[in-house]
Design a protein around this motif. Structure first.
Motif, PDB file in Angstrom:
ATOM      1  N   ARG A  82       0.839  -1.205   0.000  1.00  0.00           N
ATOM      2  CA  ARG A  82       0.000   0.000   0.000  1.00  0.00           C
ATOM      3  C   ARG A  82       0.872   1.251   0.000  1.00  0.00           C
ATOM      4  N   ARG A  83       1.715   1.340  -0.988  1.00  0.00           N
ATOM      5  CA  ARG A  83       2.670   2.439  -1.078  1.00  0.00           C
ATOM      6  C   ARG A  83       2.539   3.124  -2.429  1.00  0.00           C
ATOM      7  N   PRO A  84       2.823   4.398  -2.509  1.00  0.00           N
ATOM      8  CA  PRO A  84       2.778   5.085  -3.796  1.00  0.00           C
ATOM      9  C   PRO A  84       3.804   4.505  -4.769  1.00  0.00           C
ATOM     10  N   LEU A  85       3.413   4.420  -6.021  1.00  0.00           N
ATOM     11  CA  LEU A  85       4.283   4.046  -7.144  1.00  0.00           C
ATOM     12  C   LEU A  85       4.670   2.573  -7.177  1.00  0.00           C
ATOM     13  N   GLY A  86       4.027   1.740  -6.390  1.00  0.00           N
ATOM     14  CA  GLY A  86       4.171   0.300  -6.533  1.00  0.00           C
ATOM     15  C   GLY A  86       5.591  -0.207  -6.550  1.00  0.00           C
ATOM     16  N   MET A  87       6.001  -0.829  -7.666  1.00  0.00           N
ATOM     17  CA  MET A  87       7.301  -1.483  -7.754  1.00  0.00           C
ATOM     18  C   MET A  87       8.469  -0.512  -7.829  1.00  0.00           C
ATOM     19  N   VAL A  88       8.189   0.786  -7.964  1.00  0.00           N
ATOM     20  CA  VAL A  88       9.270   1.782  -7.953  1.00  0.00           C
ATOM     21  C   VAL A  88       9.020   2.813  -6.846  1.00  0.00           C
ATOM     22  N   ALA A  89       8.457   2.365  -5.745  1.00  0.00           N
ATOM     23  CA  ALA A  89       8.209   3.259  -4.619  1.00  0.00           C
ATOM     24  C   ALA A  89       9.496   3.929  -4.167  1.00  0.00           C
ATOM     25  N   GLY A  90       9.420   5.229  -3.927  1.00  0.00           N
ATOM     26  CA  GLY A  90      10.573   5.994  -3.483  1.00  0.00           C
ATOM     27  C   GLY A  90      11.383   6.615  -4.592  1.00  0.00           C
ATOM     28  N   VAL A  91      11.089   6.254  -5.845  1.00  0.00           N
ATOM     29  CA  VAL A  91      11.895   6.785  -6.948  1.00  0.00           C
ATOM     30  C   VAL A  91      11.658   8.282  -7.151  1.00  0.00           C
ATOM     31  N   ASP A  92      10.593   8.807  -6.570  1.00  0.00           N
ATOM     32  CA  ASP A  92      10.258  10.222  -6.688  1.00  0.00           C
ATOM     33  C   ASP A  92      10.899  11.077  -5.602  1.00  0.00           C
ATOM     34  N   VAL A 251      -9.245   3.174 -18.363  1.00  0.00           N
ATOM     35  CA  VAL A 251      -9.363   4.411 -17.603  1.00  0.00           C
ATOM     36  C   VAL A 251      -8.344   5.390 -18.141  1.00  0.00           C
ATOM     37  N   MET A 252      -8.717   6.661 -18.232  1.00  0.00           N
ATOM     38  CA  MET A 252      -7.780   7.701 -18.639  1.00  0.00           C
ATOM     39  C   MET A 252      -7.114   8.252 -17.383  1.00  0.00           C
ATOM     40  N   VAL A 253      -5.790   8.277 -17.403  1.00  0.00           N
ATOM     41  CA  VAL A 253      -5.017   8.792 -16.266  1.00  0.00           C
ATOM     42  C   VAL A 253      -4.169   9.969 -16.751  1.00  0.00           C
ATOM     43  N   PRO A 254      -3.853  10.915 -15.871  1.00  0.00           N
ATOM     44  CA  PRO A 254      -3.129  12.115 -16.322  1.00  0.00           C
ATOM     45  C   PRO A 254      -1.683  11.862 -16.691  1.00  0.00           C
ATOM     46  N   ASP A 255      -1.061  10.849 -16.066  1.00  0.00           N
ATOM     47  CA  ASP A 255       0.358  10.585 -16.287  1.00  0.00           C
ATOM     48  C   ASP A 255       0.680   9.196 -15.758  1.00  0.00           C
ATOM     49  N   MET A 256       1.971   8.785 -15.850  1.00  0.00           N
ATOM     50  CA  MET A 256       2.347   7.446 -15.427  1.00  0.00           C
ATOM     51  C   MET A 256       2.309   7.279 -13.912  1.00  0.00           C
ATOM     52  N   ALA A 257       2.500   8.345 -13.171  1.00  0.00           N
ATOM     53  CA  ALA A 257       2.330   8.235 -11.722  1.00  0.00           C
ATOM     54  C   ALA A 257       0.887   7.869 -11.394  1.00  0.00           C
ATOM     55  N   GLY A 258      -0.059   8.489 -12.095  1.00  0.00           N
ATOM     56  CA  GLY A 258      -1.460   8.158 -11.912  1.00  0.00           C
ATOM     57  C   GLY A 258      -1.775   6.737 -12.341  1.00  0.00           C
ATOM     58  N   ALA A 259      -1.140   6.284 -13.431  1.00  0.00           N
ATOM     59  CA  ALA A 259      -1.339   4.908 -13.890  1.00  0.00           C
ATOM     60  C   ALA A 259      -0.857   3.916 -12.844  1.00  0.00           C
ATOM     61  N   SER A 260       0.306   4.197 -12.267  1.00  0.00           N
ATOM     62  CA  SER A 260       0.859   3.308 -11.247  1.00  0.00           C
ATOM     63  C   SER A 260      -0.042   3.233 -10.021  1.00  0.00           C
ATOM     64  N   ASN A 261      -0.513   4.370  -9.570  1.00  0.00           N
ATOM     65  CA  ASN A 261      -1.348   4.372  -8.374  1.00  0.00           C
ATOM     66  C   ASN A 261      -2.716   3.729  -8.627  1.00  0.00           C
ATOM     67  N   PHE A 262      -3.246   3.887  -9.839  1.00  0.00           N
ATOM     68  CA  PHE A 262      -4.497   3.195 -10.161  1.00  0.00           C
ATOM     69  C   PHE A 262      -4.295   1.684 -10.098  1.00  0.00           C
ATOM     70  N   MET A 263      -3.173   1.193 -10.652  1.00  0.00           N
ATOM     71  CA  MET A 263      -2.918  -0.243 -10.614  1.00  0.00           C
ATOM     72  C   MET A 263      -2.726  -0.730  -9.187  1.00  0.00           C
ATOM     73  N   SER A 264      -2.100   0.074  -8.348  1.00  0.00           N
ATOM     74  CA  SER A 264      -1.913  -0.324  -6.957  1.00  0.00           C
ATOM     75  C   SER A 264      -3.259  -0.513  -6.260  1.00  0.00           C
ATOM     76  N   VAL A 265      -4.202   0.382  -6.539  1.00  0.00           N
ATOM     77  CA  VAL A 265      -5.533   0.261  -5.950  1.00  0.00           C
ATOM     78  C   VAL A 265      -6.286  -0.916  -6.569  1.00  0.00           C
TER      79      VAL A 265
END
Length: 274
Positions: A82-92, A251-265
Protein backbone atom coordinates in the motif's frame (compact mmCIF):
# COMPACT_ATOMS: atom_id res chain seq x y z
CA UNK A 1 25.47 10.22 -7.60
CA UNK A 2 22.28 8.51 -6.39
CA UNK A 3 21.30 5.06 -7.66
CA UNK A 4 17.92 3.32 -7.37
CA UNK A 5 17.48 -0.48 -7.43
CA UNK A 6 14.15 -2.27 -7.62
CA UNK A 7 14.16 -6.06 -7.22
CA UNK A 8 11.81 -8.92 -8.00
CA UNK A 9 12.44 -12.62 -7.39
CA UNK A 10 11.28 -14.49 -10.52
CA UNK A 11 14.33 -13.34 -12.50
CA UNK A 12 16.84 -14.30 -9.81
CA UNK A 13 19.35 -17.06 -10.65
CA UNK A 14 18.17 -20.45 -9.43
CA UNK A 15 14.47 -19.55 -9.17
CA UNK A 16 12.19 -21.62 -11.43
CA UNK A 17 9.00 -22.30 -9.43
CA UNK A 18 6.30 -20.71 -7.33
CA UNK A 19 7.41 -22.88 -4.42
CA UNK A 20 10.70 -20.99 -4.45
CA UNK A 21 9.14 -17.56 -4.85
CA UNK A 22 6.52 -17.66 -2.07
CA UNK A 23 6.52 -18.78 1.56
CA UNK A 24 6.33 -21.44 2.90
CA UNK A 25 7.49 -23.09 -0.30
CA UNK A 26 10.55 -25.21 -0.74
CA UNK A 27 13.70 -23.08 -1.12
CA UNK A 28 11.88 -19.77 -0.53
CA UNK A 29 14.33 -18.89 2.24
CA UNK A 30 17.21 -19.71 -0.08
CA UNK A 31 15.65 -17.72 -2.94
CA UNK A 32 15.23 -14.61 -0.79
CA UNK A 33 18.93 -14.83 0.13
CA UNK A 34 19.79 -15.06 -3.57
CA UNK A 35 17.53 -12.07 -4.22
CA UNK A 36 19.12 -10.09 -1.39
CA UNK A 37 22.65 -10.88 -2.47
CA UNK A 38 21.84 -9.96 -6.10
CA UNK A 39 20.72 -6.52 -4.91
CA UNK A 40 23.82 -6.29 -2.74
CA UNK A 41 26.02 -7.06 -5.76
CA UNK A 42 24.49 -4.19 -7.74
CA UNK A 43 24.74 -1.85 -4.77
CA UNK A 44 28.37 -2.68 -4.03
CA UNK A 45 29.23 -2.10 -7.67
CA UNK A 46 27.45 1.26 -7.58
CA UNK A 47 29.41 2.35 -4.52
CA UNK A 48 32.65 1.17 -6.11
CA UNK A 49 31.82 3.32 -9.16
CA UNK A 50 31.30 6.43 -7.03
CA UNK A 51 27.67 6.38 -5.91
CA UNK A 52 27.01 8.42 -2.79
CA UNK A 53 23.62 6.83 -2.05
CA UNK A 54 21.79 3.66 -3.06
CA UNK A 55 18.10 3.09 -2.38
CA UNK A 56 16.78 -0.43 -2.95
CA UNK A 57 13.11 -1.37 -3.27
CA UNK A 58 11.70 -4.81 -2.45
CA UNK A 59 9.08 -5.33 -5.18
CA UNK A 60 8.05 -8.97 -4.87
CA UNK A 61 4.95 -10.44 -3.21
CA UNK A 62 4.47 -8.62 0.13
CA UNK A 63 7.64 -6.57 -0.36
CA UNK A 64 9.23 -8.15 2.70
CA UNK A 65 11.58 -10.61 1.02
CA UNK A 66 14.96 -8.88 1.08
CA UNK A 67 16.99 -9.61 4.20
CA UNK A 68 18.01 -6.14 5.26
CA UNK A 69 20.86 -7.30 7.48
CA UNK A 70 22.63 -8.82 4.45
CA UNK A 71 22.70 -5.54 2.51
CA UNK A 72 25.69 -3.18 2.53
CA UNK A 73 25.20 -0.85 5.50
CA UNK A 74 24.99 2.25 3.28
CA UNK A 75 21.94 0.94 1.39
CA UNK A 76 18.46 2.18 2.31
CA UNK A 77 15.57 -0.26 1.74
CA UNK A 78 11.94 0.39 0.74
CA UNK A 79 9.60 -2.32 2.05
CA UNK A 80 5.90 -2.95 2.59
CA UNK A 81 2.63 -2.69 0.68
CA UNK A 82 0.00 0.00 0.00
CA UNK A 83 2.67 2.44 -1.08
CA UNK A 84 2.78 5.09 -3.80
CA UNK A 85 4.28 4.05 -7.14
CA UNK A 86 4.17 0.30 -6.53
CA UNK A 87 7.30 -1.48 -7.75
CA UNK A 88 9.27 1.78 -7.95
CA UNK A 89 8.21 3.26 -4.62
CA UNK A 90 10.57 5.99 -3.48
CA UNK A 91 11.89 6.79 -6.95
CA UNK A 92 10.26 10.22 -6.69
CA UNK A 93 12.18 11.19 -3.55
CA UNK A 94 14.98 13.38 -4.85
CA UNK A 95 16.85 13.01 -8.12
CA UNK A 96 18.26 9.59 -8.93
CA UNK A 97 20.87 9.43 -11.67
CA UNK A 98 19.98 5.91 -12.77
CA UNK A 99 18.03 2.78 -11.88
CA UNK A 100 18.43 -0.98 -12.06
CA UNK A 101 15.77 -3.69 -12.43
CA UNK A 102 17.25 -6.74 -10.66
CA UNK A 103 15.58 -10.15 -10.91
CA UNK A 104 12.70 -9.03 -13.13
CA UNK A 105 10.83 -11.23 -15.62
CA UNK A 106 8.91 -11.25 -18.91
CA UNK A 107 5.32 -10.10 -19.29
CA UNK A 108 2.28 -12.36 -19.24
CA UNK A 109 1.85 -12.42 -23.03
CA UNK A 110 5.50 -13.08 -23.91
CA UNK A 111 6.09 -16.41 -25.64
CA UNK A 112 8.46 -17.61 -22.90
CA UNK A 113 10.43 -16.60 -19.83
CA UNK A 114 10.69 -18.10 -16.35
CA UNK A 115 7.56 -17.36 -14.30
CA UNK A 116 6.53 -14.58 -16.69
CA UNK A 117 3.50 -12.53 -15.70
CA UNK A 118 2.30 -8.94 -15.46
CA UNK A 119 1.47 -7.35 -12.10
CA UNK A 120 -0.40 -10.30 -10.54
CA UNK A 121 -0.03 -13.67 -12.20
CA UNK A 122 -3.38 -15.12 -11.11
CA UNK A 123 -5.38 -11.97 -11.83
CA UNK A 124 -4.08 -10.04 -14.86
CA UNK A 125 -3.72 -11.28 -18.41
CA UNK A 126 -2.55 -8.08 -20.11
CA UNK A 127 -1.85 -4.40 -19.44
CA UNK A 128 -1.84 -1.81 -22.22
CA UNK A 129 -0.71 1.82 -22.36
CA UNK A 130 -2.26 3.80 -25.23
CA UNK A 131 -3.09 0.48 -26.88
CA UNK A 132 0.40 -1.02 -26.55
CA UNK A 133 0.89 -4.16 -24.47
CA UNK A 134 3.49 -3.70 -21.74
CA UNK A 135 5.30 -5.95 -19.28
CA UNK A 136 6.04 -4.85 -15.73
CA UNK A 137 9.32 -3.39 -16.98
CA UNK A 138 7.47 -1.70 -19.85
CA UNK A 139 5.04 -0.18 -17.36
CA UNK A 140 7.44 0.93 -14.66
CA UNK A 141 10.36 2.30 -16.64
CA UNK A 142 8.21 5.22 -17.89
CA UNK A 143 6.92 5.66 -14.33
CA UNK A 144 10.55 6.29 -13.39
CA UNK A 145 10.91 8.46 -16.47
CA UNK A 146 8.06 10.63 -15.23
CA UNK A 147 10.41 11.59 -12.38
CA UNK A 148 13.43 11.99 -14.63
CA UNK A 149 15.10 8.69 -13.73
CA UNK A 150 16.55 6.56 -16.55
CA UNK A 151 16.72 2.77 -16.54
CA UNK A 152 20.40 1.89 -16.97
CA UNK A 153 20.72 -1.82 -16.19
CA UNK A 154 18.71 -5.03 -15.81
CA UNK A 155 19.13 -8.65 -14.75
CA UNK A 156 16.94 -11.69 -15.36
CA UNK A 157 16.52 -14.47 -17.89
CA UNK A 158 17.49 -14.08 -21.55
CA UNK A 159 13.89 -13.56 -22.71
CA UNK A 160 13.39 -10.77 -20.17
CA UNK A 161 16.55 -9.06 -21.37
CA UNK A 162 15.44 -9.31 -25.00
CA UNK A 163 11.93 -8.05 -24.22
CA UNK A 164 13.09 -5.15 -22.08
CA UNK A 165 15.80 -3.97 -24.46
CA UNK A 166 13.10 -3.94 -27.12
CA UNK A 167 11.23 -1.25 -25.23
CA UNK A 168 13.95 0.49 -23.17
CA UNK A 169 16.80 0.52 -25.67
CA UNK A 170 20.43 -0.42 -25.14
CA UNK A 171 20.46 -0.78 -21.37
CA UNK A 172 23.23 -2.88 -19.84
CA UNK A 173 22.14 -6.39 -18.92
CA UNK A 174 23.14 -9.46 -16.94
CA UNK A 175 21.58 -12.70 -18.21
CA UNK A 176 21.52 -15.09 -15.25
CA UNK A 177 19.39 -17.91 -16.71
CA UNK A 178 17.92 -19.25 -19.93
CA UNK A 179 14.29 -20.38 -19.96
CA UNK A 180 13.32 -23.85 -21.12
CA UNK A 181 9.70 -23.03 -20.31
CA UNK A 182 7.56 -21.22 -17.77
CA UNK A 183 8.82 -23.45 -14.95
CA UNK A 184 12.22 -24.60 -16.18
CA UNK A 185 15.58 -23.02 -16.95
CA UNK A 186 19.33 -23.44 -17.17
CA UNK A 187 20.77 -21.09 -14.56
CA UNK A 188 24.02 -19.63 -13.39
CA UNK A 189 24.94 -20.42 -9.82
CA UNK A 190 24.11 -17.56 -7.44
CA UNK A 191 27.82 -16.77 -7.02
CA UNK A 192 28.30 -16.49 -10.79
CA UNK A 193 25.14 -14.38 -11.06
CA UNK A 194 26.46 -11.91 -8.48
CA UNK A 195 29.62 -11.51 -10.55
CA UNK A 196 27.56 -10.92 -13.71
CA UNK A 197 25.38 -8.33 -11.94
CA UNK A 198 28.44 -6.59 -10.53
CA UNK A 199 29.99 -6.34 -14.01
CA UNK A 200 26.69 -5.15 -15.54
CA UNK A 201 26.27 -2.42 -12.92
CA UNK A 202 29.82 -1.18 -13.40
CA UNK A 203 29.33 -1.02 -17.20
CA UNK A 204 26.06 0.86 -16.79
CA UNK A 205 27.44 3.47 -14.41
CA UNK A 206 30.54 3.93 -16.53
CA UNK A 207 28.27 5.16 -19.34
CA UNK A 208 25.48 6.61 -17.23
CA UNK A 209 25.32 9.81 -19.29
CA UNK A 210 24.22 7.74 -22.32
CA UNK A 211 20.85 6.91 -20.77
CA UNK A 212 17.80 9.16 -20.88
CA UNK A 213 14.51 8.91 -19.01
CA UNK A 214 11.62 7.37 -20.94
CA UNK A 215 8.43 9.43 -20.77
CA UNK A 216 4.87 8.91 -21.95
CA UNK A 217 3.02 12.20 -22.19
CA UNK A 218 -0.46 12.29 -20.70
CA UNK A 219 -3.31 11.84 -20.73
CA UNK A 220 -2.74 8.08 -21.00
CA UNK A 221 -5.23 5.34 -21.80
CA UNK A 222 -4.63 2.50 -19.35
CA UNK A 223 -6.30 -0.80 -20.22
CA UNK A 224 -6.29 -3.89 -18.00
CA UNK A 225 -7.49 -7.28 -19.18
CA UNK A 226 -8.21 -9.62 -16.28
CA UNK A 227 -8.26 -13.40 -16.30
CA UNK A 228 -11.65 -13.46 -14.56
CA UNK A 229 -14.71 -11.21 -14.63
CA UNK A 230 -15.11 -10.06 -10.97
CA UNK A 231 -12.31 -7.43 -10.94
CA UNK A 232 -13.73 -5.88 -14.10
CA UNK A 233 -17.22 -6.00 -12.56
CA UNK A 234 -16.04 -4.11 -9.49
CA UNK A 235 -13.77 -1.54 -11.12
CA UNK A 236 -16.33 -0.69 -13.80
CA UNK A 237 -18.58 0.66 -11.04
CA UNK A 238 -16.24 3.65 -10.81
CA UNK A 239 -17.57 6.49 -12.98
CA UNK A 240 -14.21 7.13 -14.67
CA UNK A 241 -13.73 3.47 -15.67
CA UNK A 242 -15.02 2.18 -19.02
CA UNK A 243 -15.89 -1.50 -19.48
CA UNK A 244 -14.58 -2.69 -22.85
CA UNK A 245 -15.71 -6.32 -22.61
CA UNK A 246 -16.32 -8.98 -19.97
CA UNK A 247 -12.71 -8.96 -18.81
CA UNK A 248 -11.27 -5.59 -19.79
CA UNK A 249 -11.48 -2.05 -18.43
CA UNK A 250 -10.05 1.25 -19.60
CA UNK A 251 -9.36 4.41 -17.60
CA UNK A 252 -7.78 7.70 -18.64
CA UNK A 253 -5.02 8.79 -16.27
CA UNK A 254 -3.13 12.11 -16.32
CA UNK A 255 0.36 10.59 -16.29
CA UNK A 256 2.35 7.45 -15.43
CA UNK A 257 2.33 8.24 -11.72
CA UNK A 258 -1.46 8.16 -11.91
CA UNK A 259 -1.34 4.91 -13.89
CA UNK A 260 0.86 3.31 -11.25
CA UNK A 261 -1.35 4.37 -8.37
CA UNK A 262 -4.50 3.19 -10.16
CA UNK A 263 -2.92 -0.24 -10.61
CA UNK A 264 -1.91 -0.32 -6.96
CA UNK A 265 -5.53 0.26 -5.95
CA UNK A 266 -7.00 -2.05 -8.59
CA UNK A 267 -4.77 -4.99 -7.65
CA UNK A 268 -3.87 -4.35 -4.04
CA UNK A 269 -7.08 -3.51 -2.20
CA UNK A 270 -8.33 -6.18 0.19
CA UNK A 271 -11.11 -4.99 2.54
CA UNK A 272 -10.62 -7.99 4.84
CA UNK A 273 -6.95 -7.35 5.57
CA UNK A 274 -6.17 -5.49 8.78
Amino acid sequence: MRIYITADIEGIAGVVSRQQSLPPGIDYEAARRWMTDSVAAAAEAAFAMGADEVVACDSHYNSQNILIERLPKRVQLVQGVRRPLGMVAGVDEGKFDGAFFIGWHTGSTHRSGVLGHTMRSLVVREVRLNGKTVSEAGFYHPVMGHFGVPLIGISGDAHFVEETRGLAGDVEAAVVKWAYGHLAARSLTPAAAYEAIDAMARRAIARIDDFKPSRIDGPIALEVEFKHRPPADTLSLLPQVERLDGYTIRVMVPDMAGASNFMSVALGYDPTEK
